[in-house]
Each structure stands twice: as C-alpha cells, then as structure tokens.
Motif scaffolding. Structure first.
Motif, PDB file in Angstrom:
ATOM      1  N   ARG A   1      47.312 -81.745 105.900  1.00  0.00           N
ATOM      2  CA  ARG A   1      46.781 -82.353 107.131  1.00  0.00           C
ATOM      3  C   ARG A   1      47.851 -83.039 107.960  1.00  0.00           C
ATOM      4  N   LEU A   2      49.088 -83.002 107.487  1.00  0.00           N
ATOM      5  CA  LEU A   2      50.143 -83.743 108.185  1.00  0.00           C
ATOM      6  C   LEU A   2      51.436 -82.933 108.217  1.00  0.00           C
ATOM      7  N   SER A   3      51.971 -82.712 109.420  1.00  0.00           N
ATOM      8  CA  SER A   3      53.218 -81.951 109.555  1.00  0.00           C
ATOM      9  C   SER A   3      54.406 -82.817 109.915  1.00  0.00           C
ATOM     10  N   LEU A   4      54.170 -83.863 110.710  1.00  0.00           N
ATOM     11  CA  LEU A   4      55.287 -84.653 111.221  1.00  0.00           C
ATOM     12  C   LEU A   4      54.899 -86.123 111.233  1.00  0.00           C
ATOM     13  N   CYS A   5      55.825 -86.977 110.789  1.00  0.00           N
ATOM     14  CA  CYS A   5      55.496 -88.396 110.785  1.00  0.00           C
ATOM     15  C   CYS A   5      56.752 -89.235 110.927  1.00  0.00           C
ATOM     16  N   GLY A   6      56.548 -90.521 111.180  1.00  0.00           N
ATOM     17  CA  GLY A   6      57.714 -91.374 111.348  1.00  0.00           C
ATOM     18  C   GLY A   6      57.376 -92.843 111.261  1.00  0.00           C
TER      19      GLY A   6
END
Ligand code: VG1
Ligand code: CO
Length: 589
Positions: free
Chosen positions: A399-404
């Motif tokens: 459910r998550l491809s990119l984060c920061g």
C-alpha cells in the motif's frame, strides 16, 4: 567433507595468498563456546532507531555483549541456523563490536554472518542485503547522524526479515531481555578477519559457522541499476556531445556513503573527480558531525553557493540513509518538499513504471506538501509516527511506494529503510527527464500545489528534567478546556488553535498502537506546531519544535521570514525559554 575442506582451502589461497596456511589451520580447529555470567545494565532501551550511547558506555565490560545476546534471544528459535547481515558506518568501536558479534553469534548457533568488508555497510545496503539473501535480519553498527570517535557516539540497530528497523514490539522485547540477562554465550577463541572479501568456515561446538565477507557496494549497485536508467544518468552527469555535464557536489561527511559515491558516481556514472568530497570513511568522521543539514553540512552549502559551476549539491549522514538536496547557488530543498517533488514525478523512474505507484506516506511532523500530491494523483496517504519502522508494514502490504521524513529521510519500497543515494539518483532522474534546474522544478511545483513552509528548531542537550517539565506543561494544555479557540498574535499575524493532542497511531495492517508520539497544535488555517523529544540522542534531551504552514499563493518568500510569527507563538505556548533557559536553538533546518 575432504573435498569441501580442500575447496575452502583453495579459496583461501586465492584470497589470502600469504595467510592461507594459518587460516587453513583455524578452519580445522574446532572451537568451543563458553557461558559468561553477567548482570543487566538497565539503560539499554532502543530509541527511535537503535541503541545509542557514548563509545565509553559501549566499551564497559559486558555492555555490548549483553545487548547482542538480548537481540539474539529476542529472535527465539529463529536464531539457530540463521543468517544475519552485519556492518555499519565505520565509526569508532565498529571493529571491536563486530568481533563481539562474531563470537556471540557463533556461540548461539547462528549459521552464517555476511559482513561488509572492513565492517562497512550503509543502512540501506543492509536492508537490501537482508532481502536479497533472505536473512533473518541484520545488525547495523551506527549512531547514524550522531558524531563519532572515541569521545562521541556508537550505536546498534537491529533490522528484521523484511529489511526494516525492528518494530516497537521487538525493541520492547529486546529491552526487557536486557533488564533480566544473567549470562551470554561466546566463543572467545574465534578470531576472524573481515578486511578482505572471502568465505571462512569454522567449527564451533561441533557446528559449522560461516563468515562471508562481501564488497559493501556490489549488491547495492545492482539494485540501483534495476531501479534507475543508468545510461540516462550517465549522459546527464558526464555530458554528451550536445550537452555539458551536469555538475554535482556530493558530501559523504566521511561516513560510509563515500564508498558508494565513489563506485556509483565517480566510476559508474562518470561524474568529475571533483564532484565528491569527504569520501573516505573515517572512524571519527574527520571530526565532522555527519548530519546533512544546513548547519552541519555548511561546508557543502558554502561551496555550492560560491561556485556557480555546481548544479546540485547533496550530503549524506554517517550511515547513508539521510540526504540533503540543494540546487545551484545553494537553493535549499526542504525534505518535505523533496518528498512531494519526487512523488509528483515518479514516472521519470523506471522502477515505478514497472512496479506501479501505490500510496504515499510521511512521518507526522513532516510538512504536508506530499499530501496534496497524493490527493491530486488519487493515491492513499498515510501519516505515521517519527521513525522509519512505521512504514514497513504498509510497504509489505503493497500500500506504500514512497515515503519520507522531515529529518532528511526519503525512500521507497525498493528496501525498508530510507536511502540517501537513492534520493539523489531519484532527483537526477527527474532533472534528466524534465531538463530543468532544481529551483525551476520547485517553483513549478509550488505554482501547481501551493507551498508548505516548514522549519524545525532543535534544542540539543537540554536538561532532561527541564525538557520533561515543558512537555508536561504542553500535556496540561490538552486537558485545559480553554486551549481550543485561543488566539495568538505575533508580527501582526493571528493564529487560532483548532485542536491540540498527543499524536497516537494505529497501524492499519497489524493494529499495533503507538502512543505519545508528539504534541500537535493545529491552527484554523491549517498551520501546525509540533513538539517532540528526540529518541536518538545519547545524553540529555533534545527538544524538537516543528513548524509547518501552508500558503496557497505565496511561492517565493523566504521561509524563515514567513514562519517567524508561528515560531514566536510556538515558543510562547510551550514556554520553552522559561523551562530550558535556552535563548536560541542549536540547529535550525
Ligand atoms: C530522528 C529523526 C527521525 C529519524 C531518526 C533516525 O529521530 O527525527 O525522523 O527517523 O532520527 O534517523 P529523533 O527521535 O531524534 O527525532 V537515522 O538516520 O539517525 O537512523
Ligand atoms: Co542515518
């Protein structure tokens, strides 16, 4: 068995032409482990990311041993026969601690350790290796962005099977075990060199124990090549007949990224030799505080500001999971904006073309610029507590491809850690695709989405008692019925409190709950003030005040000027100066 021994010997002859005889004997030698009585230390509670203390603390008799034994005990039956990755940023006490890990792991029936040459592996590389070698986990020797050297910090992080930092349940369990440890197992006579790549086999308590020393970059560069278009990046960085080279200046701050920068940028992508500085990992980082922000990476900022030939500057922290990006003339990109820009341009990166783009996420204090991108692109958006461990479940669930995080952390689901080198390659991919400068890209972004002004004030090494009192005071405002609706005015701007709470998070995948993750003061215009105590310091308390404000139309004004009224209000609400006696923050980013 004879053939096996013979082949191992040959391997040694190949890797260690001079030492092979001595080593061949050590292979045959059968070693025995012993059990050493010990007592708990009581202060081995892992923080936001691992256990961090002064080197002198780790050097105490039994201290490191206790912690390593507790990590292994927390894995229960899985320790037997497992493989673990071991490496770190090369700071002081790395070699000693790896020797301890080798001896304790072998005595606890671990089958194999894969160790970076000279003990070097970046945190993202460890994450990747755990995944590619399908290991039980990895032990990362680093205190990350904290300074190193004999008088400074050392640290130990544990990463789990998915490659990510151990979640709260496991670190709680490790801490509990350190509180009641009575003994540890160790193989005192096991001497194992990890300066050069090669495989070494030992017999410990009748079991086979293997140490494989690997090149720290090989696996990681393969991964990067599978994510990015290296041909395109190399054309950008080394130039073509029709376009001059795009000049970068990369500052590894004498941390572990030096070996990755050298191989990837200087050797593989053809950047100029003068496009990288501080690329030799040093055990005290050459007295540099390896925290890539405007204060500690000032040397890079000044160089890029003074020399207009540089189109992009970037700095990394000690263990290589953080990055700071600046454009020409040192145009600063806040990590919150960096995340939003990458999110908005993922189609420039081959990995996302094949893997698709699922949701986005940021840590709670991170500026909300990426939320607007998620909304426009119709992607799921998650807000999690501070610390990369909270992203792992969402990534594993697809459910998550990119984060920061605002703390200079950016990453994707290619691994389960934030990744400094990846972030720079992502930026370069966007630049190569759009043929625009860093500043132009940001200005275009703000035009479309409006701008989140973000700053963080850090007050390092405050007295713990004073910091706790300040947090208690803020807590009391949550219970005070008069807080919501209160007005605050500074420099002619008025803000009205809409909500105040202490952030807590329920993981959407396993429903685990993380409480007390920071006091949030939310204002009616969408601006936010957040207060947290750092969980990565090694002594005293570090207070972090995060200031996030959204302006729909204003796009180019100076961030610190725009945020000044909110900063003043933040100090007023918290009574920070009265509690701590601090007039100015240690670091502003
Ligand atoms: C800090 C940062 C957090 C980051 C953590 C580990 O934690 O704020 O965003 O995940 O460091 O980063 P704290 O508790 O001090 O605010 V690293 O690169 O030091 O492992
Ligand atoms: Co780090």
């Amino acid at each position: 068995k004879i053939l096996n021994n013979y082949l191992t010997l040959k391997l040694y002859q190949f890797h260690y032409p001079f030492e092979f005889i001595v080593r061949a004997i050590s292979i045959r030698m059968s070693l025995t482990s012993i059990t050493v009585p010990t007592t708990p230390f009581g202060d081995q509670k892992p923080g936001t990311s691992g256990l961090r203390k002064k080197v002198a603390v780790f050097m105490q008799k039994h201290y490191t041993e206790n912690f390593i034994q507790s990590i292994l005990d927390a894995q229960k039956d899985k320790t037997k026969g497992c493989t673990l990755i071991v490496g770190g940023d090369g700071r002081y006490f790395t070699t000693q601690s790896i020797n301890i890990i080798i001896r304790i792991a072998s005595a606890n029936a671990v089958h194999k350790l894969i160790i970076g040459r000279r003990g070097l592996l970046s945190t993202p590389a460890v994450s990747s290796l755990i995944r590619t070698h399908k290991c039980l986990g990895g032990i990362v020797l680093t205190a990350s962005h904290n300074p190193g050297g004999i008088r400074n910090d050392f640290g130990i992080k544990y990463n789990i099977e998915n490659g990510g930092p151990a979640p709260d349940q496991m670190t709680d369990e490790i801490y509990e075990l350190t509180g009641k440890i009575k003994e540890y197992k160790i193989t005192p006579d096991l001497d194992c060199d990890f300066q050069q790549p090669g495989v070494q086999q030992f017999e410990v308590d009748g079991r086979e124990f293997v140490v494989e020393v690997i090149d720290p970059v090989d696996d990681y560069i393969q991964l990067m090549k599978s994510i990015f278009d290296f041909k395109k990046l190399s054309n950008l960085l080394s130039g073509t007949e029709t376009s001059p080279p795009f000049n970068v200046l990369l500052d590894s701050m004498n941390g572990v990224t030096g070996v990755y920068v050298k191989r990837i940028f200087l050797e593989e992508l053809g950047s100029n030799q003068d496009s990288a500085v501080h690329i030799i990992p040093l055990d005290n980082f050459g007295e540099i505080h390896p925290d890539p922000n405007l204060t500690y990476a000032k040397e890079l900022v000044d160089k890029v500001r003074e020399d207009s030939k540089f189109d992009l500057g970037a700095a990394f922290d000690g263990d290589g999971d953080r990055n700071m990006i600046i454009g020409k003339n040192a145009f600063f990109v806040t990590p919150s904006d960096s995340l939003a820009v990458i999110a908005n341009n993922l189609d420039c990166i081959p990995y996302f073309q094949t893997h698709g783009v699922h949701g986005f996420a940021r840590s709670m204090p991170t500026g909300a610029a990426v939320d607007r991108v998620a909304q426009k692109l119709n992607k799921e958006m998650f807000e999690v507590p501070t610390g990369w461990k909270y992203f792992g479940n969402l990534m594993d669930a697809g459910r998550l491809s990119l984060c920061g995080e605002e703390s200079f952390g950016t990453g994707s689901d290619h691994i389960r850690e934030k990744d400094g080198i990846w972030a720079v390659l992502a930026w370069l991919s966007i630049i190569a695709h759009k043929q625009m400068s860093v500043e132009e890209i940001l200005k275009e972004h703000w035009k479309i989405y409006g701008r989140n002004y973000f700053t963080r004030y850090d007050y390092e090494e405050c007295e713990s008692e004073a910091a706790n009192k300040m947090m208690n005071h803020l807590e009391s405002l949550i219970d005070d019925k008069n807080t919501v609706g209160k007005n605050f005015t500074s420099c002619g701007k008025t803000y009205v409190i809409k909500q105040i709470d202490n952030f807590s998070y329920v993981d959407p995948i396993d429903n685990s709950v993380a409480k007390n993750q920071g006091i949030r003061v939310l204002f009616e215009d969408g601006s936010r003030l957040i207060y947290r105590l750092s969980g990565t310091g090694s002594s005293g308390a570090t207070i972090r005040v995060y200031i996030d404000s959204y302006e729909k139309s204003e796009t180019t004004a100076d961030a610190q000027a725009i945020l000044k009224p909110l900063v003043n209000i933040g100090l007023e609400i918290s009574k920070l100066k009265a509690f701590t006696g601090r007039e100015e923050p240690t670091v502003i980013t």
